[in-house]
Scaffold this motif. Structure first.
Motif, mmCIF file in Angstrom:
data_model
loop_
_atom_site.group_PDB
_atom_site.id
_atom_site.type_symbol
_atom_site.label_atom_id
_atom_site.label_comp_id
_atom_site.label_asym_id
_atom_site.label_seq_id
_atom_site.Cartn_x
_atom_site.Cartn_y
_atom_site.Cartn_z
ATOM 1 N N LEU A 508 0.825 -1.213 0.000
ATOM 2 C CA LEU A 508 0.000 0.000 0.000
ATOM 3 C C LEU A 508 0.858 1.262 0.000
ATOM 4 O O LEU A 508 0.480 2.293 -0.572
ATOM 5 C CB LEU A 508 -0.944 0.007 1.205
ATOM 6 N N LEU A 509 2.027 1.183 0.621
ATOM 7 C CA LEU A 509 2.932 2.329 0.670
ATOM 8 C C LEU A 509 3.404 2.760 -0.713
ATOM 9 O O LEU A 509 3.751 3.918 -0.927
ATOM 10 C CB LEU A 509 4.169 1.987 1.516
ATOM 11 N N ARG A 510 3.422 1.832 -1.649
ATOM 12 C CA ARG A 510 3.992 2.099 -2.980
ATOM 13 C C ARG A 510 2.986 2.699 -3.953
ATOM 14 O O ARG A 510 3.341 3.049 -5.077
ATOM 15 C CB ARG A 510 4.541 0.804 -3.588
ATOM 16 N N TYR A 511 1.723 2.811 -3.566
ATOM 17 C CA TYR A 511 0.686 3.187 -4.531
ATOM 18 C C TYR A 511 0.950 4.538 -5.189
ATOM 19 O O TYR A 511 0.785 4.701 -6.402
ATOM 20 C CB TYR A 511 -0.688 3.175 -3.854
ATOM 21 N N ASP A 512 1.373 5.524 -4.407
ATOM 22 C CA ASP A 512 1.604 6.840 -4.996
ATOM 23 C C ASP A 512 2.744 6.804 -6.013
ATOM 24 O O ASP A 512 2.699 7.478 -7.044
ATOM 25 C CB ASP A 512 1.873 7.885 -3.910
ATOM 26 N N GLU A 513 3.760 5.979 -5.742
ATOM 27 C CA GLU A 513 4.882 5.860 -6.676
ATOM 28 C C GLU A 513 4.437 5.236 -7.999
ATOM 29 O O GLU A 513 4.893 5.623 -9.080
ATOM 30 C CB GLU A 513 5.998 5.031 -6.050
ATOM 31 N N VAL A 514 3.540 4.267 -7.887
ATOM 32 C CA VAL A 514 3.011 3.608 -9.091
ATOM 33 C C VAL A 514 2.181 4.601 -9.906
ATOM 34 O O VAL A 514 2.306 4.678 -11.137
ATOM 35 C CB VAL A 514 2.164 2.376 -8.692
ATOM 36 N N LEU A 515 1.333 5.356 -9.222
ATOM 37 C CA LEU A 515 0.554 6.394 -9.910
ATOM 38 C C LEU A 515 1.470 7.402 -10.601
ATOM 39 O O LEU A 515 1.237 7.796 -11.749
ATOM 40 C CB LEU A 515 -0.343 7.132 -8.911
ATOM 41 N N TYR A 516 2.503 7.807 -9.879
ATOM 42 C CA TYR A 516 3.436 8.799 -10.427
ATOM 43 C C TYR A 516 4.121 8.257 -11.676
ATOM 44 O O TYR A 516 4.252 8.956 -12.686
ATOM 45 C CB TYR A 516 4.475 9.182 -9.374
ATOM 46 N N ARG A 517 4.549 7.008 -11.609
ATOM 47 C CA ARG A 517 5.239 6.413 -12.761
ATOM 48 C C ARG A 517 4.321 6.342 -13.978
ATOM 49 O O ARG A 517 4.723 6.663 -15.096
ATOM 50 C CB ARG A 517 5.741 5.014 -12.392
ATOM 51 N N LEU A 522 2.661 7.304 -19.072
ATOM 52 C CA LEU A 522 1.311 7.008 -19.578
ATOM 53 C C LEU A 522 1.129 5.531 -19.927
ATOM 54 O O LEU A 522 0.372 5.179 -20.832
ATOM 55 C CB LEU A 522 0.982 7.898 -20.792
ATOM 56 N N GLN A 523 1.816 4.664 -19.183
ATOM 57 C CA GLN A 523 1.687 3.214 -19.373
ATOM 58 C C GLN A 523 0.803 2.643 -18.263
ATOM 59 O O GLN A 523 1.130 2.780 -17.080
ATOM 60 C CB GLN A 523 3.063 2.552 -19.331
ATOM 61 N N PRO A 524 -0.299 1.973 -18.609
ATOM 62 C CA PRO A 524 -1.178 1.411 -17.570
ATOM 63 C C PRO A 524 -0.615 0.179 -16.886
ATOM 64 O O PRO A 524 -1.101 -0.229 -15.837
ATOM 65 C CB PRO A 524 -2.460 1.067 -18.343
ATOM 66 N N LYS A 525 0.424 -0.428 -17.452
ATOM 67 C CA LYS A 525 0.919 -1.700 -16.917
ATOM 68 C C LYS A 525 1.414 -1.575 -15.470
ATOM 69 O O LYS A 525 1.346 -2.539 -14.703
ATOM 70 C CB LYS A 525 2.024 -2.268 -17.810
ATOM 71 N N HIS A 526 1.910 -0.392 -15.088
ATOM 72 C CA HIS A 526 2.398 -0.211 -13.712
ATOM 73 C C HIS A 526 1.257 -0.389 -12.708
ATOM 74 O O HIS A 526 1.402 -1.062 -11.693
ATOM 75 C CB HIS A 526 3.020 1.176 -13.543
ATOM 76 N N ILE A 527 0.120 0.234 -13.022
ATOM 77 C CA ILE A 527 -1.042 0.147 -12.117
ATOM 78 C C ILE A 527 -1.625 -1.261 -12.130
ATOM 79 O O ILE A 527 -1.998 -1.797 -11.079
ATOM 80 C CB ILE A 527 -2.103 1.195 -12.506
ATOM 81 N N VAL A 528 -1.688 -1.884 -13.312
ATOM 82 C CA VAL A 528 -2.233 -3.243 -13.410
ATOM 83 C C VAL A 528 -1.365 -4.218 -12.612
ATOM 84 O O VAL A 528 -1.878 -5.042 -11.842
ATOM 85 C CB VAL A 528 -2.340 -3.682 -14.887
ATOM 86 N N SER A 529 -0.037 -4.133 -12.782
ATOM 87 C CA SER A 529 0.865 -5.025 -12.037
ATOM 88 C C SER A 529 0.709 -4.822 -10.540
ATOM 89 O O SER A 529 0.699 -5.780 -9.763
ATOM 90 C CB SER A 529 2.319 -4.763 -12.444
ATOM 91 N N TYR A 530 0.585 -3.553 -10.131
ATOM 92 C CA TYR A 530 0.405 -3.232 -8.715
ATOM 93 C C TYR A 530 -0.877 -3.861 -8.176
ATOM 94 O O TYR A 530 -0.879 -4.488 -7.104
ATOM 95 C CB TYR A 530 0.364 -1.717 -8.532
ATOM 96 N N LEU A 531 -1.979 -3.713 -8.899
ATOM 97 C CA LEU A 531 -3.268 -4.239 -8.444
ATOM 98 C C LEU A 531 -3.263 -5.764 -8.378
ATOM 99 O O LEU A 531 -3.827 -6.357 -7.452
ATOM 100 C CB LEU A 531 -4.391 -3.760 -9.369
ATOM 101 N N MET A 533 -0.674 -7.684 -7.853
ATOM 102 C CA MET A 533 0.123 -8.092 -6.695
ATOM 103 C C MET A 533 -0.639 -7.825 -5.394
ATOM 104 O O MET A 533 -0.584 -8.633 -4.457
ATOM 105 C CB MET A 533 1.470 -7.368 -6.683
ATOM 106 N N LEU A 534 -1.344 -6.707 -5.335
ATOM 107 C CA LEU A 534 -2.149 -6.405 -4.156
ATOM 108 C C LEU A 534 -3.244 -7.451 -3.984
ATOM 109 O O LEU A 534 -3.540 -7.878 -2.865
ATOM 110 C CB LEU A 534 -2.774 -5.010 -4.291
ATOM 111 N N ARG A 535 -3.818 -7.871 -5.112
ATOM 112 C CA ARG A 535 -4.847 -8.908 -5.080
ATOM 113 C C ARG A 535 -4.266 -10.212 -4.550
ATOM 114 O O ARG A 535 -4.877 -10.884 -3.702
ATOM 115 C CB ARG A 535 -5.385 -9.101 -6.515
ATOM 116 N N ARG A 536 -3.056 -10.570 -4.997
ATOM 117 C CA ARG A 536 -2.428 -11.795 -4.492
ATOM 118 C C ARG A 536 -2.180 -11.689 -2.985
ATOM 119 O O ARG A 536 -2.368 -12.644 -2.246
ATOM 120 C CB ARG A 536 -1.094 -12.046 -5.223
ATOM 121 N N GLY A 537 -1.754 -10.483 -2.539
ATOM 122 C CA GLY A 537 -1.497 -10.280 -1.119
ATOM 123 C C GLY A 537 -2.751 -10.377 -0.289
ATOM 124 O O GLY A 537 -2.760 -10.974 0.793
#
Length: 547
Positions: A508-517, A522-531, A533-537
């Protein structure tokens, strides 16, 4: 240690002030040097890391790697643990900080509860990013034709970029620049005069116009048909009332059909534009190019602009036919200038497939040659092709066929699954879950990459798929409803100390960094990968905290 206001604040979690004193640098200079450490299932990781390279001059060279490691070790020795930071260690060129577990859990969850849907958006990472006005052109189908599957990626990618920018506080103008002008409308006009049916045009416009176009195309090589098509388009350009009226029906009926399909996709536009809007303005562009000495004539009489670096015509763009009429590129030049005059935008983004990269390079270059400095703020976001998208009936052509197919397959999967509960509207649910499956599969890789589409892979109910992501969201929402939606004032974090719980909190701490990236490239893959992994967690961690 994080610099995010939506995550624990620097003053609360760590050594930012102490780092500032030791390094003799202002705290604001260190904000982007501190990041949350990516979660790893294989090993214990710290919560935050401070990058030595980001503040060391000339540290990009490989030969300085050993020096950076040494600097990290020296810095770590000068810092001390306290009630907030329980452990300080070093990595390759980094100083790592592990936070007091109870403080970590309490601060993160309180911030999530406080910010709600704006969690991550209020990060200090975005504090130096100015709010801008962005014009985004995407989708852009050709009128009088059914919505081709080739426009799906432009539609969902453009919508992602627009949604992301709005979420981050920018003003966005969504433009659908329709292909609504050109000689093909002369041929379609003749075809409708021969094979058209006004009742069918009203009841099923795009299907009927498609059928008409197929029929007239079979006669397109006939000289009489060619002449009639040229005459029809000439009348269109001369604004003949009857001819223009028929073309306008084609356009209006097409937009009505598109809006219905866009609604299924959850997409909307602020403005429907098109090449026809710039037929006359493109002549003004040609005059401007001529006045600036940029327009050159070939022996055949066509107009070109030299875009080569050495001005030796090794690279040029054609902007005018020999009869003086404009081309697609000319109309794009007129559209760009008009949009700046109308919207005074800070950035303009075109979302199309990568085959048009050369077109946009020339477009931006010609705008610069014309003296428009804002051309530097134009951007082409390109994407690759989707291969192998077939329905049970065979190769797919139209988007609506894909949407119907995914809904049908999801309904079948839901009916055969033993765990599916009775739901109020299974058809609507199947459509939404199926659409999420399509989008997640599309967004998992780099946009510029081609990829092989697979129905089975996209619609799996287990694994890293849009279906399981939606399923997890539904389970979490159900838990939320079960325990009530009242605002919580305090959190008991004693039961959130096991490794799986800490992993979720770290993530959860990394969410802002993912949004920023994602906001930067303008690549959606960062947010998708984050979600994913969060789902797996969240699946591995059985939430049983007591509030």
């Amino acid at each position: 240690m994080t610099r995010a206001a939506s995550s624990p604040a620097p003053s609360e979690l760590g050594k930012l002030g102490e780092l500032s004193k030791v390094l003799e640098l202002p705290p604001e200079n260190l904000i982007k040097s501190i990041s949350a450490v990516p979660v790893s299932k294989k090993r214990h990781v710290a919560d935050f890391q401070f990058s030595i390279a980001s503040v060391a001059e000339g540290s990009s060279s490989d030969c300085l790697a050993q020096d950076l490691n040494l600097q990290a070790q020296k810095l770590a020795k000068r810092l001390k643990c306290d009630a907030v930071v329980r452990e300080i260690s070093t990595g390759p060129g980094t100083v790592n900080f592990t936070i007091n577990r109870e403080l970590l859990a309490k601060t993160v969850l309180q911030q999530v509860l406080k910010d709600g849907s704006e969690y991550g958006v209020k990060s200090e990472l975005f504090s130096t990013v100015p709010r801008q006005k962005a014009v985004i052109e995407f989708s852009s189908p050709n009128i009088a034709k059914k919505f081709h599957i080739g426009h799906l990626r432009s539609t969902i990618v453009g919508n992602f970029i627009a949604n992301l920018k709005v979420a981050l506080g920018h003003e966005v103008v969504r433009i659908n620049y329709l292909g609504d002008w050109g000689m093909q409308f002369g041929l379609l006009g003749v075809g409708f005069q021969r094979f058209g049916d006004k009742e069918k045009l009203q009841s099923s416009p795009l299907q009927h116009l498609f059928e008409v176009y197929v029929k007239i195309n079979k006669e397109a090589e006939d000289e009489t048909t060619k002449k009639l098509a040229k005459d029809f388009f000439r009348k269109l350009e001369e604004h003949d009332e009857q001819t223009l009226s028929l073309w306008k029906q084609f356009r209006d009926f097409s937009i009505e059909e598109y809006i219905r399909i866009y609604k299924r996709l959850g997409v909307h536009f602020d403005e429907y534009s098109g090449e026809s809007f710039y037929q006359e303005k493109s002549q003004e562009v040609l005059k401007l190019l001529e006045d600036k000495g940029l327009l050159q004539k070939t022996i055949e009489g066509t107009g070109i602009v030299d875009v080569s670096e050495k001005k030796d015509l090794s690279s040029f763009s054609t902007v005018m036919r020999s009869d003086g009429t404009s081309l697609y590129l000319t109309r794009d030049l007129a559209a760009a200038i008009d949009r700046m005059n109308k919207h005074s935008w800070d950035t303009m983004i075109y979302v199309t497939d990568k085959s048009q990269s050369n077109h946009f390079q020339h477009l931006f270059q010609i705008l610069k040659l014309m003296g428009y400095d804002w051309a530097e703020r134009c951007q082409h976001v390109s994407f690759g092709l989707v291969q192998g998208m077939k329905t049970r009936r065979g190769e797919v052509i139209f988007l609506e066929d894909v949407l119907n197919e995914v809904r049908s397959r999801m309904l079948q999967n839901m009916a055969s699954a033993k765990t599916t509960k009775e739901i109020e509207d299974p058809v609507e649910t199947a459509e939404k879950v199926g659409l999420a499956a399509l989008i997640i599969q599309d967004f998992r890789g780099l946009l510029s990459s081609d990829y092989q589409f697979s129905w089975d892979r996209a619609l799996q109910s287990r694994g890293d798929t849009g279906v399981f992501l939606q399923y997890t969201h539904a389970r979490l929402h159900s838990l939320e409803q079960m325990h009530g939606n009242e605002q919580l004032t305090d959190v008991n974090v004693a039961c959130l100390q096991e490794p799986d719980a800490i992993s979720v909190l770290q993530h959860l701490l990394r969410y802002d960094e993912v949004l920023y990236r994602s906001s930067q490239d303008l690549q959606p893959k960062h947010i998708v990968s984050y979600l994913l992994m969060l789902r797996r967690g969240s699946v591995s961690f059985k939430l049983h905290a007591q509030f």
